[in-house]
Design a protein around this motif. Structure first.
Motif, mmCIF file in Angstrom:
data_model
loop_
_atom_site.group_PDB
_atom_site.id
_atom_site.type_symbol
_atom_site.label_atom_id
_atom_site.label_comp_id
_atom_site.label_asym_id
_atom_site.label_seq_id
_atom_site.Cartn_x
_atom_site.Cartn_y
_atom_site.Cartn_z
ATOM 1 N N LEU A 1 13.478 -4.641 -1.705
ATOM 2 C CA LEU A 1 12.465 -4.493 -2.748
ATOM 3 C C LEU A 1 12.135 -3.015 -3.007
ATOM 4 C CD1 LEU A 1 10.999 -6.738 -4.314
ATOM 5 C CD2 LEU A 1 9.044 -6.396 -2.791
ATOM 6 N N SER A 2 12.148 -2.628 -4.282
ATOM 7 C CA SER A 2 11.786 -1.259 -4.649
ATOM 8 C C SER A 2 10.481 -1.202 -5.437
ATOM 9 C CB SER A 2 12.907 -0.609 -5.464
ATOM 10 O OG SER A 2 13.178 -1.346 -6.646
ATOM 11 N N TYR A 3 10.066 -2.334 -6.047
ATOM 12 C CA TYR A 3 8.781 -2.378 -6.761
ATOM 13 C C TYR A 3 8.052 -3.666 -6.418
ATOM 14 C CZ TYR A 3 5.323 -2.773 -10.466
ATOM 15 O OH TYR A 3 4.136 -2.916 -11.155
ATOM 16 N N LEU A 4 6.785 -3.531 -6.043
ATOM 17 C CA LEU A 4 5.961 -4.685 -5.685
ATOM 18 C C LEU A 4 4.619 -4.577 -6.381
ATOM 19 C CD1 LEU A 4 5.251 -7.192 -3.965
ATOM 20 C CD2 LEU A 4 4.521 -5.606 -2.149
ATOM 21 N N SER A 5 4.243 -5.641 -7.106
ATOM 22 C CA SER A 5 2.937 -5.709 -7.757
ATOM 23 C C SER A 5 2.256 -7.005 -7.340
ATOM 24 C CB SER A 5 3.097 -5.661 -9.290
ATOM 25 O OG SER A 5 1.830 -5.841 -9.928
ATOM 26 N N LEU A 6 1.060 -6.883 -6.760
ATOM 27 C CA LEU A 6 0.290 -8.038 -6.321
ATOM 28 C C LEU A 6 -1.079 -8.013 -6.977
ATOM 29 C CD1 LEU A 6 1.001 -8.097 -2.462
ATOM 30 C CD2 LEU A 6 1.994 -9.587 -4.192
ATOM 31 N N ARG A 7 -1.424 -9.106 -7.658
ATOM 32 C CA ARG A 7 -2.778 -9.262 -8.197
ATOM 33 C C ARG A 7 -3.257 -10.652 -7.798
ATOM 34 N NH1 ARG A 7 -2.278 -8.081 -13.653
ATOM 35 N NH2 ARG A 7 -2.626 -5.906 -13.101
ATOM 36 N N ASP A 8 -4.133 -10.688 -6.804
ATOM 37 C CA ASP A 8 -4.487 -11.974 -6.206
ATOM 38 C C ASP A 8 -5.879 -11.871 -5.575
ATOM 39 O OD1 ASP A 8 -4.727 -14.248 -4.605
ATOM 40 O OD2 ASP A 8 -2.593 -14.319 -4.165
ATOM 41 N N ASP A 9 -6.815 -12.674 -6.053
ATOM 42 C CA ASP A 9 -8.149 -12.673 -5.466
ATOM 43 C C ASP A 9 -8.452 -13.992 -4.759
ATOM 44 O OD1 ASP A 9 -8.442 -14.369 -7.588
ATOM 45 O OD2 ASP A 9 -10.017 -13.228 -8.598
ATOM 46 N N GLN A 10 -7.400 -14.769 -4.449
ATOM 47 C CA GLN A 10 -7.590 -16.067 -3.809
ATOM 48 C C GLN A 10 -6.965 -16.144 -2.422
ATOM 49 O OE1 GLN A 10 -9.456 -18.394 -5.240
ATOM 50 N NE2 GLN A 10 -9.733 -17.301 -7.157
ATOM 51 N N SER A 11 -5.774 -15.593 -2.251
ATOM 52 C CA SER A 11 -5.070 -15.717 -0.967
ATOM 53 C C SER A 11 -5.754 -14.889 0.119
ATOM 54 C CB SER A 11 -3.612 -15.282 -1.112
ATOM 55 O OG SER A 11 -2.949 -16.088 -2.064
ATOM 56 N N LYS A 12 -5.783 -15.432 1.319
ATOM 57 C CA LYS A 12 -6.446 -14.729 2.425
ATOM 58 C C LYS A 12 -5.452 -13.956 3.296
ATOM 59 C CE LYS A 12 -6.267 -18.447 5.865
ATOM 60 N NZ LYS A 12 -7.056 -19.252 6.823
ATOM 61 N N SER A 13 -4.161 -14.305 3.173
ATOM 62 C CA SER A 13 -3.174 -13.682 4.042
ATOM 63 C C SER A 13 -1.956 -13.244 3.237
ATOM 64 C CB SER A 13 -2.743 -14.664 5.139
ATOM 65 O OG SER A 13 -1.706 -14.124 5.926
ATOM 66 N N PHE A 14 -1.486 -12.035 3.529
ATOM 67 C CA PHE A 14 -0.283 -11.490 2.904
ATOM 68 C C PHE A 14 0.612 -10.975 4.028
ATOM 69 C CE2 PHE A 14 -3.625 -11.252 -0.188
ATOM 70 C CZ PHE A 14 -3.026 -11.603 -1.390
ATOM 71 N N VAL A 15 1.768 -11.586 4.152
ATOM 72 C CA VAL A 15 2.695 -11.216 5.218
ATOM 73 C C VAL A 15 3.926 -10.583 4.597
ATOM 74 C CG1 VAL A 15 4.111 -12.039 7.125
ATOM 75 C CG2 VAL A 15 1.886 -13.117 6.658
ATOM 76 N N LEU A 16 4.199 -9.340 4.968
ATOM 77 C CA LEU A 16 5.382 -8.627 4.487
ATOM 78 C C LEU A 16 6.339 -8.481 5.655
ATOM 79 C CD1 LEU A 16 3.646 -5.779 2.424
ATOM 80 C CD2 LEU A 16 4.335 -8.045 1.652
ATOM 81 N N SER A 17 7.453 -9.182 5.602
ATOM 82 C CA SER A 17 8.440 -9.097 6.674
ATOM 83 C C SER A 17 9.758 -8.566 6.123
ATOM 84 C CB SER A 17 8.662 -10.477 7.311
ATOM 85 O OG SER A 17 9.141 -11.400 6.360
ATOM 86 N N SER A 18 10.477 -7.844 6.938
ATOM 87 C CA SER A 18 11.783 -7.273 6.557
ATOM 88 C C SER A 18 11.690 -6.414 5.303
ATOM 89 C CB SER A 18 12.820 -8.395 6.337
ATOM 90 O OG SER A 18 12.958 -9.180 7.484
ATOM 91 N N LEU A 19 10.556 -5.784 5.106
ATOM 92 C CA LEU A 19 10.378 -4.922 3.942
ATOM 93 C C LEU A 19 10.683 -3.492 4.354
ATOM 94 C CD1 LEU A 19 9.415 -5.280 0.980
ATOM 95 C CD2 LEU A 19 7.156 -4.569 1.734
ATOM 96 N N SER A 20 11.696 -2.893 3.741
ATOM 97 C CA SER A 20 12.116 -1.555 4.165
ATOM 98 C C SER A 20 11.157 -0.498 3.628
ATOM 99 C CB SER A 20 13.545 -1.281 3.717
ATOM 100 O OG SER A 20 13.678 -1.481 2.311
ATOM 101 N N SER A 21 11.343 -0.070 2.410
ATOM 102 C CA SER A 21 10.484 0.974 1.859
ATOM 103 C C SER A 21 10.450 0.877 0.333
ATOM 104 C CB SER A 21 10.985 2.364 2.283
ATOM 105 O OG SER A 21 12.327 2.540 1.881
ATOM 106 N N PRO A 22 9.572 0.041 -0.222
ATOM 107 C CA PRO A 22 9.473 -0.029 -1.676
ATOM 108 C C PRO A 22 9.061 1.325 -2.240
ATOM 109 C CG PRO A 22 7.612 -1.137 -0.644
ATOM 110 C CD PRO A 22 8.582 -0.824 0.443
ATOM 111 N N THR A 23 9.669 1.695 -3.345
ATOM 112 C CA THR A 23 9.370 2.983 -3.946
ATOM 113 C C THR A 23 7.986 2.998 -4.577
ATOM 114 O OG1 THR A 23 11.718 3.270 -4.431
ATOM 115 C CG2 THR A 23 10.182 4.685 -5.619
ATOM 116 N N LYS A 24 7.613 1.870 -5.189
ATOM 117 C CA LYS A 24 6.342 1.819 -5.918
ATOM 118 C C LYS A 24 5.651 0.493 -5.671
ATOM 119 C CE LYS A 24 4.386 2.493 -10.541
ATOM 120 N NZ LYS A 24 4.680 2.826 -11.959
ATOM 121 N N VAL A 25 4.321 0.556 -5.446
ATOM 122 C CA VAL A 25 3.531 -0.666 -5.281
ATOM 123 C C VAL A 25 2.278 -0.569 -6.145
ATOM 124 C CG1 VAL A 25 4.366 -1.141 -2.949
ATOM 125 C CG2 VAL A 25 2.291 0.220 -3.273
#
Length: 443
Positions: free
Chosen positions: A236-260
Protein backbone atom coordinates in the motif's frame (compact mmCIF):
# COMPACT_ATOMS: atom_id res chain seq x y z
CA UNK A 1 -22.54 27.43 -53.00
CA UNK A 2 -23.17 26.78 -49.28
CA UNK A 3 -25.48 23.88 -50.15
CA UNK A 4 -22.78 22.31 -52.28
CA UNK A 5 -20.26 22.65 -49.49
CA UNK A 6 -22.69 20.96 -47.13
CA UNK A 7 -23.14 17.98 -49.46
CA UNK A 8 -19.39 17.72 -49.93
CA UNK A 9 -18.87 17.69 -46.17
CA UNK A 10 -21.59 15.08 -45.79
CA UNK A 11 -19.99 12.90 -48.46
CA UNK A 12 -16.61 13.12 -46.76
CA UNK A 13 -18.05 11.86 -43.47
CA UNK A 14 -19.88 9.06 -45.27
CA UNK A 15 -16.62 7.96 -46.90
CA UNK A 16 -15.02 7.29 -43.53
CA UNK A 17 -14.82 3.61 -42.54
CA UNK A 18 -16.98 2.37 -39.68
CA UNK A 19 -14.11 2.06 -37.20
CA UNK A 20 -13.22 5.76 -37.61
CA UNK A 21 -16.85 6.78 -37.19
CA UNK A 22 -16.99 4.71 -34.00
CA UNK A 23 -13.89 6.44 -32.74
CA UNK A 24 -15.47 9.86 -33.39
CA UNK A 25 -18.73 8.85 -31.69
CA UNK A 26 -16.79 7.52 -28.69
CA UNK A 27 -15.74 11.08 -27.87
CA UNK A 28 -19.36 12.33 -27.76
CA UNK A 29 -21.93 12.06 -24.93
CA UNK A 30 -24.00 8.88 -25.28
CA UNK A 31 -27.29 10.80 -25.49
CA UNK A 32 -25.94 12.55 -28.63
CA UNK A 33 -24.61 9.30 -30.08
CA UNK A 34 -28.03 7.65 -29.72
CA UNK A 35 -29.62 10.41 -31.80
CA UNK A 36 -27.35 9.63 -34.77
CA UNK A 37 -29.20 6.30 -35.20
CA UNK A 38 -32.04 8.12 -37.03
CA UNK A 39 -29.77 9.43 -39.78
CA UNK A 40 -29.68 6.22 -41.82
CA UNK A 41 -29.50 2.44 -41.54
CA UNK A 42 -25.73 2.64 -41.65
CA UNK A 43 -25.59 5.12 -38.75
CA UNK A 44 -27.85 2.87 -36.69
CA UNK A 45 -25.40 0.03 -37.23
CA UNK A 46 -22.44 2.29 -36.47
CA UNK A 47 -23.70 3.61 -33.13
CA UNK A 48 -24.43 0.07 -31.95
CA UNK A 49 -20.75 -0.72 -32.56
CA UNK A 50 -19.41 2.09 -30.34
CA UNK A 51 -17.23 0.42 -27.66
CA UNK A 52 -18.35 2.59 -24.74
CA UNK A 53 -21.59 4.07 -23.42
CA UNK A 54 -22.91 6.05 -20.47
CA UNK A 55 -26.68 5.51 -20.07
CA UNK A 56 -28.60 7.61 -17.56
CA UNK A 57 -32.31 6.86 -17.15
CA UNK A 58 -32.97 10.53 -16.33
CA UNK A 59 -31.84 11.55 -19.84
CA UNK A 60 -34.66 9.56 -21.47
CA UNK A 61 -38.35 10.31 -21.68
CA UNK A 62 -39.16 7.25 -19.60
CA UNK A 63 -37.79 3.99 -18.27
CA UNK A 64 -39.06 1.89 -21.17
CA UNK A 65 -37.38 4.11 -23.77
CA UNK A 66 -34.21 3.86 -21.70
CA UNK A 67 -34.57 0.05 -21.48
CA UNK A 68 -35.19 -0.26 -25.22
CA UNK A 69 -32.04 1.68 -26.12
CA UNK A 70 -29.80 -0.15 -23.61
CA UNK A 71 -31.23 -3.52 -24.67
CA UNK A 72 -30.41 -2.80 -28.30
CA UNK A 73 -26.88 -1.68 -27.42
CA UNK A 74 -26.17 -4.83 -25.40
CA UNK A 75 -27.69 -7.30 -27.84
CA UNK A 76 -25.48 -10.42 -27.94
CA UNK A 77 -25.26 -10.67 -31.78
CA UNK A 78 -23.24 -7.45 -31.51
CA UNK A 79 -19.97 -7.76 -33.45
CA UNK A 80 -17.71 -5.61 -31.28
CA UNK A 81 -16.69 -5.87 -27.63
CA UNK A 82 -17.59 -3.28 -24.99
CA UNK A 83 -14.75 -1.40 -23.36
CA UNK A 84 -16.74 0.77 -20.96
CA UNK A 85 -20.35 0.68 -19.76
CA UNK A 86 -22.04 2.90 -17.20
CA UNK A 87 -25.67 2.44 -16.18
CA UNK A 88 -27.38 5.01 -13.96
CA UNK A 89 -30.75 3.63 -12.88
CA UNK A 90 -33.63 4.70 -10.69
CA UNK A 91 -34.03 2.32 -7.76
CA UNK A 92 -37.68 3.33 -7.39
CA UNK A 93 -38.48 1.90 -10.83
CA UNK A 94 -40.48 -1.27 -10.21
CA UNK A 95 -39.50 -3.13 -13.38
CA UNK A 96 -35.75 -3.73 -13.17
CA UNK A 97 -35.83 -7.23 -14.64
CA UNK A 98 -33.72 -6.23 -17.64
CA UNK A 99 -30.69 -5.40 -15.51
CA UNK A 100 -29.59 -8.99 -14.94
CA UNK A 101 -29.50 -9.70 -18.67
CA UNK A 102 -27.76 -6.40 -19.43
CA UNK A 103 -24.91 -7.10 -17.00
CA UNK A 104 -24.63 -10.71 -18.16
CA UNK A 105 -24.51 -9.60 -21.79
CA UNK A 106 -21.85 -7.01 -20.95
CA UNK A 107 -19.76 -9.80 -19.39
CA UNK A 108 -20.24 -11.94 -22.50
CA UNK A 109 -19.18 -8.95 -24.63
CA UNK A 110 -15.91 -8.78 -22.67
CA UNK A 111 -16.61 -5.52 -20.84
CA UNK A 112 -13.52 -3.95 -19.29
CA UNK A 113 -14.99 -1.05 -17.30
CA UNK A 114 -18.39 -1.51 -15.61
CA UNK A 115 -20.11 1.17 -13.51
CA UNK A 116 -23.57 0.55 -12.00
CA UNK A 117 -25.03 3.61 -10.28
CA UNK A 118 -28.39 3.37 -8.56
CA UNK A 119 -30.33 6.49 -7.53
CA UNK A 120 -33.37 6.56 -5.27
CA UNK A 121 -34.38 5.21 -1.86
CA UNK A 122 -34.06 1.44 -2.22
CA UNK A 123 -31.28 -0.93 -3.27
CA UNK A 124 -31.04 -2.81 -6.52
CA UNK A 125 -32.07 -6.30 -5.42
CA UNK A 126 -29.78 -9.28 -4.95
CA UNK A 127 -31.57 -11.23 -7.65
CA UNK A 128 -30.63 -8.59 -10.23
CA UNK A 129 -26.87 -9.19 -10.01
CA UNK A 130 -25.82 -12.17 -12.20
CA UNK A 131 -23.21 -14.52 -10.81
CA UNK A 132 -21.33 -14.22 -14.12
CA UNK A 133 -20.17 -10.81 -12.86
CA UNK A 134 -17.92 -12.61 -10.35
CA UNK A 135 -16.11 -14.54 -13.08
CA UNK A 136 -15.58 -11.85 -15.72
CA UNK A 137 -12.08 -12.43 -17.07
CA UNK A 138 -11.88 -9.12 -18.96
CA UNK A 139 -13.05 -6.75 -16.23
CA UNK A 140 -10.44 -4.12 -15.30
CA UNK A 141 -12.63 -1.62 -13.42
CA UNK A 142 -15.79 -2.32 -11.39
CA UNK A 143 -17.85 0.37 -9.64
CA UNK A 144 -21.08 -0.48 -7.82
CA UNK A 145 -23.23 1.99 -5.90
CA UNK A 146 -26.33 1.04 -3.87
CA UNK A 147 -26.39 -2.54 -5.09
CA UNK A 148 -27.35 -5.64 -3.11
CA UNK A 149 -24.78 -8.29 -3.95
CA UNK A 150 -25.63 -12.01 -3.98
CA UNK A 151 -23.53 -14.63 -2.24
CA UNK A 152 -21.24 -16.76 -4.40
CA UNK A 153 -19.39 -20.05 -4.34
CA UNK A 154 -16.58 -18.98 -6.64
CA UNK A 155 -15.05 -15.68 -7.76
CA UNK A 156 -12.32 -15.04 -10.32
CA UNK A 157 -11.52 -11.54 -11.53
CA UNK A 158 -7.96 -12.01 -12.83
CA UNK A 159 -7.60 -8.57 -14.49
CA UNK A 160 -9.50 -6.33 -12.06
CA UNK A 161 -7.35 -3.38 -10.99
CA UNK A 162 -9.96 -0.85 -9.83
CA UNK A 163 -12.91 -1.63 -7.55
CA UNK A 164 -15.18 1.01 -5.98
CA UNK A 165 -17.95 -0.33 -3.75
CA UNK A 166 -20.13 2.43 -2.32
CA UNK A 167 -23.01 1.85 0.12
CA UNK A 168 -23.78 -1.67 -1.05
CA UNK A 169 -25.44 -4.55 0.82
CA UNK A 170 -23.45 -7.74 1.45
CA UNK A 171 -25.04 -10.94 2.81
CA UNK A 172 -22.13 -11.36 5.24
CA UNK A 173 -18.70 -9.97 6.10
CA UNK A 174 -16.93 -12.89 4.42
CA UNK A 175 -18.32 -12.04 0.97
CA UNK A 176 -16.60 -8.67 0.81
CA UNK A 177 -13.37 -10.08 2.22
CA UNK A 178 -13.33 -12.90 -0.35
CA UNK A 179 -14.25 -10.55 -3.17
CA UNK A 180 -11.26 -8.33 -2.39
CA UNK A 181 -8.77 -11.15 -1.83
CA UNK A 182 -9.82 -12.90 -5.06
CA UNK A 183 -8.56 -10.06 -7.27
CA UNK A 184 -4.85 -10.89 -7.73
CA UNK A 185 -3.90 -7.62 -9.49
CA UNK A 186 -6.20 -5.20 -7.61
CA UNK A 187 -4.49 -1.81 -7.14
CA UNK A 188 -7.22 0.72 -6.33
CA UNK A 189 -9.95 -0.09 -3.77
CA UNK A 190 -12.63 2.27 -2.48
CA UNK A 191 -15.17 0.93 0.03
CA UNK A 192 -17.93 3.06 1.52
CA UNK A 193 -19.94 1.27 4.21
CA UNK A 194 -23.60 2.08 4.72
CA UNK A 195 -24.86 2.53 8.26
CA UNK A 196 -28.00 0.49 7.74
CA UNK A 197 -26.27 -2.51 6.17
CA UNK A 198 -22.85 -2.40 7.70
CA UNK A 199 -19.99 -4.81 7.22
CA UNK A 200 -19.03 -4.87 10.87
CA UNK A 201 -15.62 -6.48 10.47
CA UNK A 202 -14.04 -5.17 7.30
CA UNK A 203 -10.97 -7.14 6.26
CA UNK A 204 -8.83 -6.00 3.37
CA UNK A 205 -6.21 -8.57 2.38
CA UNK A 206 -4.33 -7.91 -0.84
CA UNK A 207 -0.71 -8.25 -1.91
CA UNK A 208 -1.17 -6.05 -4.99
CA UNK A 209 -3.17 -3.16 -3.50
CA UNK A 210 -1.60 0.31 -3.86
CA UNK A 211 -4.44 2.70 -2.98
CA UNK A 212 -7.12 2.14 -0.33
CA UNK A 213 -9.99 4.45 0.64
CA UNK A 214 -12.38 3.34 3.40
CA UNK A 215 -15.34 5.45 4.49
CA UNK A 216 -17.90 5.02 7.25
CA UNK A 217 -19.04 8.51 8.02
CA UNK A 218 -22.08 8.16 10.28
CA UNK A 219 -24.20 11.07 11.44
CA UNK A 220 -25.90 9.33 14.33
CA UNK A 221 -25.19 7.07 17.29
CA UNK A 222 -25.64 3.32 16.78
CA UNK A 223 -25.76 0.85 19.70
CA UNK A 224 -23.13 -1.61 18.56
CA UNK A 225 -19.48 -1.92 19.49
CA UNK A 226 -18.29 -4.76 17.28
CA UNK A 227 -17.05 -2.74 14.32
CA UNK A 228 -13.47 -3.30 13.26
CA UNK A 229 -11.13 -2.65 10.33
CA UNK A 230 -8.27 -5.02 9.51
CA UNK A 231 -5.86 -4.13 6.71
CA UNK A 232 -3.23 -6.53 5.40
CA UNK A 233 -1.76 -4.86 2.31
CA UNK A 234 2.06 -4.77 2.32
CA UNK A 235 2.30 -2.86 -0.99
CA UNK A 236 0.00 0.00 0.00
CA UNK A 237 1.26 3.47 -0.96
CA UNK A 238 -1.89 5.53 -0.21
CA UNK A 239 -4.33 5.02 2.65
CA UNK A 240 -7.41 7.12 3.43
CA UNK A 241 -9.62 6.31 6.42
CA UNK A 242 -12.77 8.21 7.38
CA UNK A 243 -14.60 6.34 10.09
CA UNK A 244 -16.34 7.51 13.27
CA UNK A 245 -17.89 4.13 14.15
CA UNK A 246 -15.18 1.46 14.29
CA UNK A 247 -13.36 1.04 17.59
CA UNK A 248 -10.39 -0.95 16.32
CA UNK A 249 -8.03 -0.52 13.36
CA UNK A 250 -5.44 -3.21 12.82
CA UNK A 251 -2.67 -2.63 10.27
CA UNK A 252 -0.67 -5.78 9.61
CA UNK A 253 2.09 -6.38 7.05
CA UNK A 254 2.02 -2.70 6.16
CA UNK A 255 5.45 -1.61 4.93
CA UNK A 256 5.57 2.15 4.41
CA UNK A 257 2.66 3.94 2.72
CA UNK A 258 3.82 7.15 1.10
CA UNK A 259 0.69 9.11 1.96
CA UNK A 260 -2.10 8.72 4.52
CA UNK A 261 -5.27 10.71 5.17
CA UNK A 262 -6.68 9.88 8.60
CA UNK A 263 -10.04 10.97 10.01
CA UNK A 264 -11.02 8.37 12.59
CA UNK A 265 -12.28 8.64 16.17
CA UNK A 266 -11.58 5.09 17.44
CA UNK A 267 -15.20 5.09 18.56
CA UNK A 268 -14.43 7.72 21.20
CA UNK A 269 -18.11 8.42 21.90
CA UNK A 270 -18.89 4.89 23.06
CA UNK A 271 -15.50 4.06 24.55
CA UNK A 272 -15.11 7.12 26.76
CA UNK A 273 -16.13 5.17 29.86
CA UNK A 274 -14.46 1.90 28.93
CA UNK A 275 -10.97 0.45 29.22
CA UNK A 276 -8.72 3.47 28.76
CA UNK A 277 -5.47 1.49 28.67
CA UNK A 278 -6.86 -0.79 25.95
CA UNK A 279 -7.85 2.15 23.82
CA UNK A 280 -4.45 3.76 24.37
CA UNK A 281 -2.82 0.57 23.15
CA UNK A 282 -5.02 0.44 20.01
CA UNK A 283 -4.21 4.06 19.16
CA UNK A 284 -0.48 3.67 19.81
CA UNK A 285 -0.23 0.47 17.74
CA UNK A 286 -2.14 2.04 14.84
CA UNK A 287 0.14 5.06 14.55
CA UNK A 288 3.28 3.03 15.21
CA UNK A 289 2.44 1.05 12.06
CA UNK A 290 2.41 4.35 10.17
CA UNK A 291 5.77 5.53 11.49
CA UNK A 292 7.41 5.38 8.05
CA UNK A 293 4.84 7.58 6.29
CA UNK A 294 6.14 10.60 4.35
CA UNK A 295 2.95 12.61 3.84
CA UNK A 296 0.14 12.72 6.42
CA UNK A 297 -3.20 14.50 6.67
CA UNK A 298 -4.85 14.29 10.08
CA UNK A 299 -8.30 15.52 11.09
CA UNK A 300 -8.94 17.47 14.28
CA UNK A 301 -10.88 14.53 15.73
CA UNK A 302 -8.02 12.09 15.18
CA UNK A 303 -5.44 14.55 16.48
CA UNK A 304 -7.47 15.07 19.65
CA UNK A 305 -7.82 11.32 20.22
CA UNK A 306 -4.08 10.80 19.68
CA UNK A 307 -3.23 13.68 21.99
CA UNK A 308 -5.47 12.46 24.81
CA UNK A 309 -4.46 8.81 24.45
CA UNK A 310 -0.75 9.66 24.60
CA UNK A 311 -1.12 12.15 27.44
CA UNK A 312 1.17 10.24 29.78
CA UNK A 313 3.65 8.85 27.26
CA UNK A 314 5.59 10.14 24.22
CA UNK A 315 3.81 10.54 20.91
CA UNK A 316 4.67 8.04 18.14
CA UNK A 317 7.64 9.14 16.05
CA UNK A 318 7.47 9.86 12.32
CA UNK A 319 11.11 10.23 11.26
CA UNK A 320 10.36 10.04 7.51
CA UNK A 321 7.48 12.49 7.41
CA UNK A 322 8.20 15.52 5.25
CA UNK A 323 4.64 16.85 4.73
CA UNK A 324 1.97 17.28 7.39
CA UNK A 325 -1.52 18.73 7.01
CA UNK A 326 -3.16 18.96 10.44
CA UNK A 327 -6.43 20.29 11.76
CA UNK A 328 -6.08 21.65 15.29
CA UNK A 329 -8.96 22.45 17.58
CA UNK A 330 -8.40 25.40 19.85
CA UNK A 331 -8.00 23.17 22.92
CA UNK A 332 -5.20 21.15 21.27
CA UNK A 333 -3.13 23.96 19.77
CA UNK A 334 -0.83 24.17 22.79
CA UNK A 335 0.31 20.64 21.97
CA UNK A 336 1.57 21.71 18.53
CA UNK A 337 5.27 21.68 19.60
CA UNK A 338 4.85 18.09 20.85
CA UNK A 339 3.55 16.98 17.46
CA UNK A 340 6.33 18.83 15.66
CA UNK A 341 8.87 17.15 17.91
CA UNK A 342 7.62 13.76 16.69
CA UNK A 343 8.39 14.80 13.08
CA UNK A 344 12.12 15.63 13.23
CA UNK A 345 12.59 15.91 9.45
CA UNK A 346 9.41 17.74 8.52
CA UNK A 347 9.72 20.12 5.56
CA UNK A 348 6.17 21.30 4.88
CA UNK A 349 3.40 22.07 7.38
CA UNK A 350 -0.18 23.20 6.69
CA UNK A 351 -2.35 24.11 9.67
CA UNK A 352 -6.11 24.43 9.72
CA UNK A 353 -7.63 25.95 12.86
CA UNK A 354 -11.07 24.81 14.06
CA UNK A 355 -13.23 26.21 16.86
CA UNK A 356 -10.60 28.88 17.33
CA UNK A 357 -11.35 31.20 20.24
CA UNK A 358 -9.74 34.54 19.62
CA UNK A 359 -9.85 35.69 23.25
CA UNK A 360 -8.03 32.71 24.77
CA UNK A 361 -4.42 32.76 25.84
CA UNK A 362 -2.13 30.53 23.78
CA UNK A 363 0.89 29.13 25.59
CA UNK A 364 3.45 27.32 23.43
CA UNK A 365 6.40 25.41 24.84
CA UNK A 366 9.71 27.30 24.96
CA UNK A 367 11.60 24.24 23.72
CA UNK A 368 12.17 24.35 19.96
CA UNK A 369 11.37 21.13 18.02
CA UNK A 370 14.20 19.74 15.92
CA UNK A 371 12.37 20.25 12.61
CA UNK A 372 12.14 24.01 13.25
CA UNK A 373 15.86 24.17 13.81
CA UNK A 374 16.94 22.11 10.82
CA UNK A 375 14.34 21.08 8.21
CA UNK A 376 11.02 23.01 8.16
CA UNK A 377 10.96 25.10 4.96
CA UNK A 378 7.27 25.78 4.25
CA UNK A 379 4.46 26.71 6.63
CA UNK A 380 0.91 27.71 5.75
CA UNK A 381 -1.97 28.66 8.02
CA UNK A 382 -4.90 27.60 5.91
CA UNK A 383 -7.52 29.31 8.07
CA UNK A 384 -8.17 33.02 7.61
CA UNK A 385 -6.92 35.03 10.58
CA UNK A 386 -8.10 38.41 11.82
CA UNK A 387 -5.17 39.47 14.00
CA UNK A 388 -6.33 38.06 17.33
CA UNK A 389 -3.60 37.65 19.95
CA UNK A 390 -3.37 33.81 19.85
CA UNK A 391 -3.26 33.91 16.02
CA UNK A 392 -0.40 36.37 15.94
CA UNK A 393 1.41 34.45 18.66
CA UNK A 394 1.26 31.36 16.47
CA UNK A 395 2.65 33.31 13.50
CA UNK A 396 5.40 34.76 15.67
CA UNK A 397 6.29 31.28 16.96
CA UNK A 398 7.13 30.03 13.47
CA UNK A 399 8.86 33.16 12.19
CA UNK A 400 11.11 33.54 15.25
CA UNK A 401 12.03 29.85 15.66
CA UNK A 402 12.26 28.35 12.16
CA UNK A 403 15.91 28.53 11.16
CA UNK A 404 15.61 27.33 7.55
CA UNK A 405 12.10 28.57 6.73
CA UNK A 406 11.78 29.63 3.07
CA UNK A 407 8.10 30.54 2.81
CA UNK A 408 5.38 31.36 5.32
CA UNK A 409 1.83 31.78 3.96
CA UNK A 410 -1.20 33.08 5.77
CA UNK A 411 -4.63 34.32 4.78
CA UNK A 412 -6.34 37.38 6.20
CA UNK A 413 -10.00 37.43 7.06
CA UNK A 414 -10.40 40.98 8.33
CA UNK A 415 -13.63 42.84 7.70
CA UNK A 416 -11.98 46.24 7.25
CA UNK A 417 -8.87 47.34 5.38
CA UNK A 418 -7.55 49.15 8.45
CA UNK A 419 -7.37 45.83 10.28
CA UNK A 420 -5.28 44.38 7.45
CA UNK A 421 -2.85 47.27 7.84
CA UNK A 422 -2.46 46.60 11.56
CA UNK A 423 -1.57 42.95 10.87
CA UNK A 424 0.95 43.96 8.19
CA UNK A 425 2.68 46.35 10.61
CA UNK A 426 2.83 43.69 13.31
CA UNK A 427 4.28 41.15 10.86
CA UNK A 428 7.06 43.60 10.00
CA UNK A 429 7.99 43.85 13.68
CA UNK A 430 8.45 40.12 14.12
CA UNK A 431 12.03 38.90 14.12
CA UNK A 432 12.73 36.23 11.50
CA UNK A 433 15.09 33.44 12.42
CA UNK A 434 15.56 32.65 8.72
CA UNK A 435 16.92 35.58 6.70
CA UNK A 436 15.69 34.04 3.45
CA UNK A 437 12.09 33.56 4.63
CA UNK A 438 9.38 35.00 2.33
CA UNK A 439 6.11 35.94 4.02
CA UNK A 440 3.13 35.66 1.66
CA UNK A 441 -0.10 37.29 2.82
CA UNK A 442 -3.29 36.41 0.90
CA UNK A 443 -6.29 38.69 1.35
Amino acid sequence: MSKKRGLTCQDRISLLPDHLLCQILSDLPTKIVVKTSVLSKRWKRVWLSVPLADFDVLEFRGYYEFASVVHGFLDIPRETCIHKLKLALNRNQRDQSYLTQWIHNAVMLEVQDLDILSCGWSYLGTELMPLSLYTCETLVSLKLHYVSLPDFDYVSLPRLKIMHLEDNIYPNDALLENLISSCPVLEDLNVSRDLENIVKVLRVCSLSLKSLILVLDGDRYIEDDGWEVVIDAPGLSYLSLRDDQSKSFVLSSLSSPTKVDIDISFDSVRSVLRNVSLKRSVVRNFFTRLSSVRDMTMSGTTLKVLSRSMRHEPLPQFPNMIQFYAVFYNSDLEKLPNFLESCPNLKSLVLELEEFKKNEILILSSSIPKCLRSSLEYVEIHTRISGAEPEMKLVKYFLENSAVLKKFTLQLGCKRMEEDSIIFRELLRFRRCSASCEVVVEV
